[in-house]
Design a protein around this motif. Structure first.
Motif, short mmCIF file in Angstrom:
data_model
loop_
_atom_site.label_atom_id
_atom_site.label_comp_id
_atom_site.label_asym_id
_atom_site.label_seq_id
_atom_site.Cartn_x
_atom_site.Cartn_y
_atom_site.Cartn_z
N VAL A 81 0.68 -1.23 0.05
CA VAL A 81 -0.01 -0.06 0.05
C VAL A 81 0.81 1.27 0.17
O VAL A 81 1.59 1.36 1.03
N GLU A 82 0.92 2.00 -1.10
CA GLU A 82 1.83 3.07 -1.29
C GLU A 82 1.70 4.08 -0.27
O GLU A 82 0.56 4.35 0.29
N GLY A 83 2.75 4.67 0.37
CA GLY A 83 2.76 5.83 1.34
C GLY A 83 3.77 5.37 2.45
O GLY A 83 4.49 4.43 2.88
N MET A 84 3.50 6.31 3.52
CA MET A 84 4.43 6.22 4.73
C MET A 84 3.62 5.53 5.71
O MET A 84 2.67 6.02 5.92
N ASN A 85 4.44 4.57 6.25
CA ASN A 85 3.90 3.73 7.31
C ASN A 85 2.35 3.41 7.07
O ASN A 85 1.52 3.40 7.99
N GLU A 86 1.94 2.92 5.81
CA GLU A 86 0.84 2.38 5.41
C GLU A 86 0.68 0.80 5.51
O GLU A 86 -0.31 0.09 5.24
N ASN A 87 1.87 0.37 5.83
CA ASN A 87 1.96 -0.99 5.80
C ASN A 87 2.27 -1.65 7.28
O ASN A 87 3.46 -2.44 7.59
N PRO A 88 1.90 -1.32 8.47
CA PRO A 88 2.21 -1.72 9.72
C PRO A 88 2.41 -3.09 10.02
O PRO A 88 3.08 -3.52 10.86
N TYR A 89 1.66 -3.80 9.26
CA TYR A 89 1.75 -5.50 9.53
C TYR A 89 2.10 -6.13 8.36
O TYR A 89 2.12 -7.30 8.31
N GLY A 90 2.86 -5.42 7.22
CA GLY A 90 3.34 -6.11 6.36
C GLY A 90 4.77 -6.72 6.77
O GLY A 90 5.17 -6.35 7.91
N ILE A 91 5.66 -7.27 5.96
CA ILE A 91 6.78 -7.78 6.22
C ILE A 91 7.91 -6.75 6.94
O ILE A 91 8.31 -6.92 7.93
N PHE A 92 8.14 -5.73 5.89
CA PHE A 92 9.22 -4.59 6.50
C PHE A 92 8.50 -3.50 7.06
O PHE A 92 9.18 -2.85 7.82
N GLY A 93 7.31 -3.23 6.80
CA GLY A 93 6.56 -2.35 7.51
C GLY A 93 6.34 -2.76 8.97
O GLY A 93 6.50 -1.89 9.94
N GLY A 94 6.21 -4.07 9.04
CA GLY A 94 6.13 -4.46 10.29
C GLY A 94 7.40 -4.30 11.32
O GLY A 94 7.16 -3.84 12.31
N VAL A 95 8.48 -4.82 10.84
CA VAL A 95 9.53 -4.78 11.62
C VAL A 95 10.17 -3.36 11.78
O VAL A 95 10.81 -2.86 12.79
N ALA A 96 9.91 -2.47 10.67
CA ALA A 96 10.21 -0.92 10.88
C ALA A 96 9.33 -0.46 11.87
O ALA A 96 9.63 0.75 12.69
N ARG A 97 7.98 -0.75 12.03
CA ARG A 97 7.17 -0.20 12.99
C ARG A 97 7.91 -0.36 14.39
O ARG A 97 7.93 0.54 15.33
N LEU A 98 7.95 -1.58 14.67
CA LEU A 98 8.60 -2.15 15.96
C LEU A 98 9.92 -1.34 16.34
O LEU A 98 10.39 -1.18 17.39
#
Length: 273
Positions: free
Chosen positions: A215-232
């Motif tokens: 999902v394009e954008g900033m922090n739009e994939n909080p439970y995705g693969i790399f969006g998830g680890v980045a969030r944590l």
């Protein structure tokens, strides 16, 4: 060693600990990790990781089918950051700080005070398994131009093919960065070691069939693969879609109607994005 704070031993002892890893999945990767000892009845070179969790001898699940257990602990890699798994920001912070100390990096707060650098991850090595960027030279030139226009934000640009570096040198490189760009792939996991306040730019191949993996954008994939680890890790995650390369198109030996093999697509980066 069991530690309740890390969720390994909730509620006392256990009868069965299930480590979920399909050895047939991504065989080209696991074969390199496990080495010559890899088999369907052994974790090969990763045996030592299981010994860190428990000193009990392990068995592959196929060997214990039909048995009954009152207490079992099961974990899948995606549960760590997707779907409300037990891993949280505290775990990630401790892991990142321990890794940074191991390579004697400065504390995150001290490095953030300096002018950060941008790392462009290039997949030029033959082991890249797709996701080669056909206009990487243009990406590099664009990055250099942007850095020249924003000297107070980024001090310089570095380029690396992580497949050509040892894991320790990959870690040493990551801790010196504050911005990381690359095509979707395991190498982007190093972004967590840049520290909180950094940013990861993930280029994802656009699929012509099936759901898009981004999902394009900033922090739009909080439970995705790399969006998830980045969030944590407190790292900003930017995800954007890109057309498949027409210079060197990926050729599949199998019929793939829904493009489940999208991870192998080579990319042409949309520089406007």
């Amino acid at each position: 060693r069991m530690d309740e704070s890390y969720g390994f031993n909730p509620g006392g002892d256990f009868d069965l600990l299930i480590v979920d890893q399909d050895l047939d999945k991504d065989r080209h990767i696991w074969g390199k990790v496990f080495g010559a000892e890899a088999s369907n009845k052994s974790m090969g070179g990763l045996d030592f990781l299981l010994q860190l969790i428990s000193n009990r001898p392990y068995k592959m699940l196929a060997e214990v089918q039909g048995a009954c257990y009152e207490r079992a602990i099961w974990g899948h890699e995606l549960m760590l950051y997707s779907g409300g798994g037990w891993a949280n920001e505290t775990h990630m912070t401790g892991f990142v700080n321990a890794a940074r100390r191991m390579v004697q990096a400065l504390p995150v707060q001290e490095e953030v005070a300096g002018i950060p650098r941008l790392l462009l991850v290039e997949r030029r090595n033959s082991s890249a398994w797709g996701r080669w960027i056909d206009n990487f030279a243009d990406v590099h030139a664009t990055a250099e131009e942007w850095v020249a226009e924003h000297p107070a934000l980024v001090s310089g640009v570095e380029v690396a093919d992580l497949a050509e570096l040892t894991w320790s040198n990959q870690l040493r490189l990551a801790v010196r960065m504050r911005l990381l760009f690359g095509a979707h792939g395991d190498g982007l996991s190093w972004a967590v070691f840049m520290g909180a306040g950094s940013a990861l730019l993930e280029a994802v191949p656009a699929r012509e069939a099936g759901f898009q993996a981004c999902v394009e954008g900033m922090n739009e994939n909080p439970y995705g693969i790399f969006g998830g680890v980045a969030r944590l890790a407190g790292v900003a995650h930017f995800c954007f879609l890109n057309e498949a390369s027409k210079v060197l198109a990926f050729q599949s030996d199998e019929k793939d109607l829904f493009q489940w093999g999208w991870r192998q697509l080579n990319l042409h980066i949309d520089l406007e994005k």
